[in-house]
Design a protein around this motif. Sequence first.
Motif, PDB file in Angstrom:
ATOM      1  N   SER A 179       0.861  -1.184   0.000  1.00  0.00           N
ATOM      2  CA  SER A 179       0.000   0.000   0.000  1.00  0.00           C
ATOM      3  C   SER A 179       0.896   1.233   0.000  1.00  0.00           C
ATOM      4  O   SER A 179       2.075   1.154   0.366  1.00  0.00           O
ATOM      5  CB  SER A 179      -0.915  -0.004   1.231  1.00  0.00           C
ATOM      6  N   PRO A 180       0.374   2.392  -0.400  1.00  0.00           N
ATOM      7  CA  PRO A 180       1.206   3.598  -0.439  1.00  0.00           C
ATOM      8  C   PRO A 180       1.848   3.935   0.907  1.00  0.00           C
ATOM      9  O   PRO A 180       2.957   4.460   0.947  1.00  0.00           O
ATOM     10  CB  PRO A 180       0.232   4.692  -0.875  1.00  0.00           C
TER      11      PRO A 180
ATOM     12  N   GLY B 153      -4.345   5.227  -1.752  1.00  0.00           N
ATOM     13  CA  GLY B 153      -4.583   4.057  -0.920  1.00  0.00           C
ATOM     14  C   GLY B 153      -6.037   3.774  -0.622  1.00  0.00           C
ATOM     15  O   GLY B 153      -6.363   2.920   0.204  1.00  0.00           O
ATOM     16  N   ARG B 154      -6.948   4.445  -1.304  1.00  0.00           N
ATOM     17  CA  ARG B 154      -8.382   4.298  -1.027  1.00  0.00           C
ATOM     18  C   ARG B 154      -9.089   3.309  -1.955  1.00  0.00           C
ATOM     19  O   ARG B 154     -10.259   3.016  -1.778  1.00  0.00           O
ATOM     20  CB  ARG B 154      -9.083   5.664  -1.118  1.00  0.00           C
TER      21      ARG B 154
ATOM     22  N   VAL C 181     -11.388   0.728  -0.403  1.00  0.00           N
ATOM     23  CA  VAL C 181     -10.764   0.130   0.777  1.00  0.00           C
ATOM     24  C   VAL C 181     -10.393   1.220   1.773  1.00  0.00           C
ATOM     25  O   VAL C 181     -10.238   2.386   1.416  1.00  0.00           O
ATOM     26  CB  VAL C 181      -9.500  -0.691   0.410  1.00  0.00           C
ATOM     27  N   ASP C 182     -10.255   0.809   3.030  1.00  0.00           N
ATOM     28  CA  ASP C 182      -9.850   1.739   4.080  1.00  0.00           C
ATOM     29  C   ASP C 182      -8.918   1.009   5.034  1.00  0.00           C
ATOM     30  O   ASP C 182      -9.341   0.092   5.736  1.00  0.00           O
ATOM     31  CB  ASP C 182     -11.071   2.272   4.824  1.00  0.00           C
ATOM     32  N   GLY C 183      -7.660   1.402   5.056  1.00  0.00           N
ATOM     33  CA  GLY C 183      -6.677   0.784   5.927  1.00  0.00           C
ATOM     34  C   GLY C 183      -6.080   1.768   6.911  1.00  0.00           C
ATOM     35  O   GLY C 183      -4.955   1.592   7.356  1.00  0.00           O
ATOM     36  N   ARG C 184      -6.855   2.798   7.276  1.00  0.00           N
ATOM     37  CA  ARG C 184      -6.320   3.821   8.173  1.00  0.00           C
ATOM     38  C   ARG C 184      -6.244   3.364   9.625  1.00  0.00           C
ATOM     39  O   ARG C 184      -5.522   3.931  10.418  1.00  0.00           O
ATOM     40  CB  ARG C 184      -7.149   5.096   8.071  1.00  0.00           C
ATOM     41  N   THR C 185      -7.002   2.332   9.978  1.00  0.00           N
ATOM     42  CA  THR C 185      -6.947   1.807  11.341  1.00  0.00           C
ATOM     43  C   THR C 185      -6.293   0.424  11.304  1.00  0.00           C
ATOM     44  O   THR C 185      -5.791   0.000  10.274  1.00  0.00           O
ATOM     45  CB  THR C 185      -8.367   1.713  11.943  1.00  0.00           C
ATOM     46  N   THR C 186      -6.355  -0.302  12.404  1.00  0.00           N
ATOM     47  CA  THR C 186      -5.774  -1.644  12.430  1.00  0.00           C
ATOM     48  C   THR C 186      -6.688  -2.670  11.781  1.00  0.00           C
ATOM     49  O   THR C 186      -6.259  -3.770  11.464  1.00  0.00           O
ATOM     50  CB  THR C 186      -5.482  -2.084  13.875  1.00  0.00           C
ATOM     51  N   GLN C 187      -7.958  -2.324  11.574  1.00  0.00           N
ATOM     52  CA  GLN C 187      -8.911  -3.218  10.909  1.00  0.00           C
ATOM     53  C   GLN C 187      -9.059  -2.781   9.449  1.00  0.00           C
ATOM     54  O   GLN C 187      -9.510  -1.674   9.181  1.00  0.00           O
ATOM     55  CB  GLN C 187     -10.275  -3.170  11.614  1.00  0.00           C
ATOM     56  N   PHE C 188      -8.670  -3.642   8.509  1.00  0.00           N
ATOM     57  CA  PHE C 188      -8.770  -3.295   7.089  1.00  0.00           C
ATOM     58  C   PHE C 188     -10.207  -3.487   6.628  1.00  0.00           C
ATOM     59  O   PHE C 188     -10.821  -4.530   6.876  1.00  0.00           O
ATOM     60  CB  PHE C 188      -7.831  -4.177   6.260  1.00  0.00           C
ATOM     61  N   GLU C 189     -10.761  -2.492   5.964  1.00  0.00           N
ATOM     62  CA  GLU C 189     -12.155  -2.546   5.518  1.00  0.00           C
ATOM     63  C   GLU C 189     -12.229  -2.474   4.002  1.00  0.00           C
ATOM     64  O   GLU C 189     -11.527  -1.693   3.369  1.00  0.00           O
ATOM     65  CB  GLU C 189     -12.957  -1.412   6.134  1.00  0.00           C
ATOM     66  N   VAL C 190     -13.128  -3.300   3.448  1.00  0.00           N
ATOM     67  CA  VAL C 190     -13.363  -3.326   2.007  1.00  0.00           C
ATOM     68  C   VAL C 190     -14.795  -2.879   1.765  1.00  0.00           C
ATOM     69  O   VAL C 190     -15.733  -3.427   2.359  1.00  0.00           O
ATOM     70  CB  VAL C 190     -13.143  -4.738   1.423  1.00  0.00           C
ATOM     71  N   GLY C 191     -14.960  -1.882   0.907  1.00  0.00           N
ATOM     72  CA  GLY C 191     -16.287  -1.387   0.563  1.00  0.00           C
ATOM     73  C   GLY C 191     -16.756  -1.975  -0.755  1.00  0.00           C
ATOM     74  O   GLY C 191     -16.322  -3.052  -1.169  1.00  0.00           O
TER      75      GLY C 191
END
Length: 160
Positions: free
Chosen positions: A35-36, A81-82, A98-108
């Motif tokens: 990721s970036p 990175g979104r 996608v959202d990887g800003r926290t410790t839990q990776f989320e896929v939309g």
Amino acid sequence: GIIGRSDIWILPRLDGKKASPFMETRFLESQPQFSPDGRWVAFMSDKSGRREVYVTQFPARNSETLVSTAGGNHPRWTQNGREILYVALDGMLTAAAVDGRTTQFEVGAARPLFTIRPRPARLDAYPYDVTSDGQRILVNTFVEEVTPPITLVVNWPAAR
């Protein structure tokens, strides 16, 4: 397939350490992309029985999150990175939020972009690339158009 197994290794560049396995299983893992921000790695694996795109933390590798919805290859991150782009098994270039800003990776939601017909290549060769602003995509594809035939005249001075 010809390749029954492929693993992902890490090679530290600066500290002189030797390469070590990052993912080493009996399955096919390939096409890793950082990721970036360097906190995540997108990759392809066939551990589900078909090729899918996953994301895992780096370097911890605590869990893996499925990104593709019906199979996929060749993940690429957008510069912010979104989004992760990937090629679905039917050739549809797809963009998953996608959202990887926290410790839990989320896929939309994943949205289809367009179908590509990439040229066959090695497992680790990418058939497309994305510009840094995410607005253009280059695809190594077959040419659909037929070019006009070329007429070659040999020994044309003798034809006078």
